[in-house]
Design an enzyme around this catalytic site. Sequence first.
Site, mmCIF file in Angstrom:
data_model
loop_
_atom_site.group_PDB
_atom_site.id
_atom_site.type_symbol
_atom_site.label_atom_id
_atom_site.label_comp_id
_atom_site.label_asym_id
_atom_site.label_seq_id
_atom_site.Cartn_x
_atom_site.Cartn_y
_atom_site.Cartn_z
ATOM 1 N N GLU A 36 24.682 69.924 50.304
ATOM 2 C CA GLU A 36 24.967 68.271 49.804
ATOM 3 C C GLU A 36 26.092 67.824 50.273
ATOM 4 O O GLU A 36 26.538 66.548 50.326
ATOM 5 C CB GLU A 36 24.875 68.350 48.210
ATOM 6 C CG GLU A 36 26.358 68.950 47.575
ATOM 7 C CD GLU A 36 26.423 70.534 47.484
ATOM 8 O OE1 GLU A 36 27.392 70.978 46.926
ATOM 9 O OE2 GLU A 36 25.740 71.386 47.863
ATOM 10 N N CYS A 61 25.746 78.143 46.586
ATOM 11 C CA CYS A 61 27.127 78.563 46.545
ATOM 12 C C CYS A 61 27.012 79.466 45.640
ATOM 13 O O CYS A 61 26.493 80.657 45.543
ATOM 14 C CB CYS A 61 28.288 77.418 46.475
ATOM 15 S SG CYS A 61 29.846 78.179 46.770
ATOM 16 N N HIS A 114 27.109 74.564 51.147
ATOM 17 C CA HIS A 114 27.108 73.258 50.351
ATOM 18 C C HIS A 114 26.042 72.282 51.141
ATOM 19 O O HIS A 114 26.637 71.652 51.870
ATOM 20 C CB HIS A 114 27.916 72.542 49.839
ATOM 21 C CG HIS A 114 29.140 73.441 48.825
ATOM 22 N ND1 HIS A 114 28.644 73.315 47.469
ATOM 23 C CD2 HIS A 114 29.961 74.349 48.796
ATOM 24 C CE1 HIS A 114 29.505 73.938 46.783
ATOM 25 N NE2 HIS A 114 30.299 74.892 47.636
#
Length: 206
Positions: free
Chosen positions: A188, A81, A186
Amino acid sequence: MAFAIIDYGMGNLTSVLNAVESLGQRGDIIQNANRLIDYQAVILPGVGAFGHGIENLRKSGWVTALNEFVIDRGRPFLGLCLGMQLLATSGCEHGFHQGLNWIPGIVEKLSTKHATVRLPHIGWNEVQLIQKNSLYRKLGESQTFYFVHSYAFHPEDKNVITGVASHGEKFVASIEKDNIFATQYHPEKSQKAGLAVLNNFLDKAA
């Protein structure tokens, strides 16, 4: 082997650490730039404004440490990001700011010409995978990832672009240059596809 996750006051650190550890790898969140030399690879997360992010990196000595680690020594790097946007030459968020300039280009606000387009761009979006090796190994033609951003990176060299998405306009979702990898989304927070991207990076860095 451990992967360094940089804490410069801008990151989604716990989620990144949990994702790395869920893949059976060791991640360490580090605040001291002098410790970076002890690691094989580095992840630079980031949530927030470009200017604040680069200022925090400079104030805490990370710019010098990262240049030595990634550019001079060629160690694997993954930006997430804001961590991707900071690779640019400059960013235009709340003023004009110089970036790391590892990948020449500029970070500019996404277009809001269409009434249905709102910023920030938050949520799931399909990414067309241009280069299907490295981060996107075994992931096919496209995958859906989770985004939170209002600005996008426009690299000068289009050959570094590995994935594109659309929100009012087409924008760069991921880039790769030599040992440098980065995603606007993202991973994650992107469930199975995101973990696959992280795992591909960790495998490549091992």
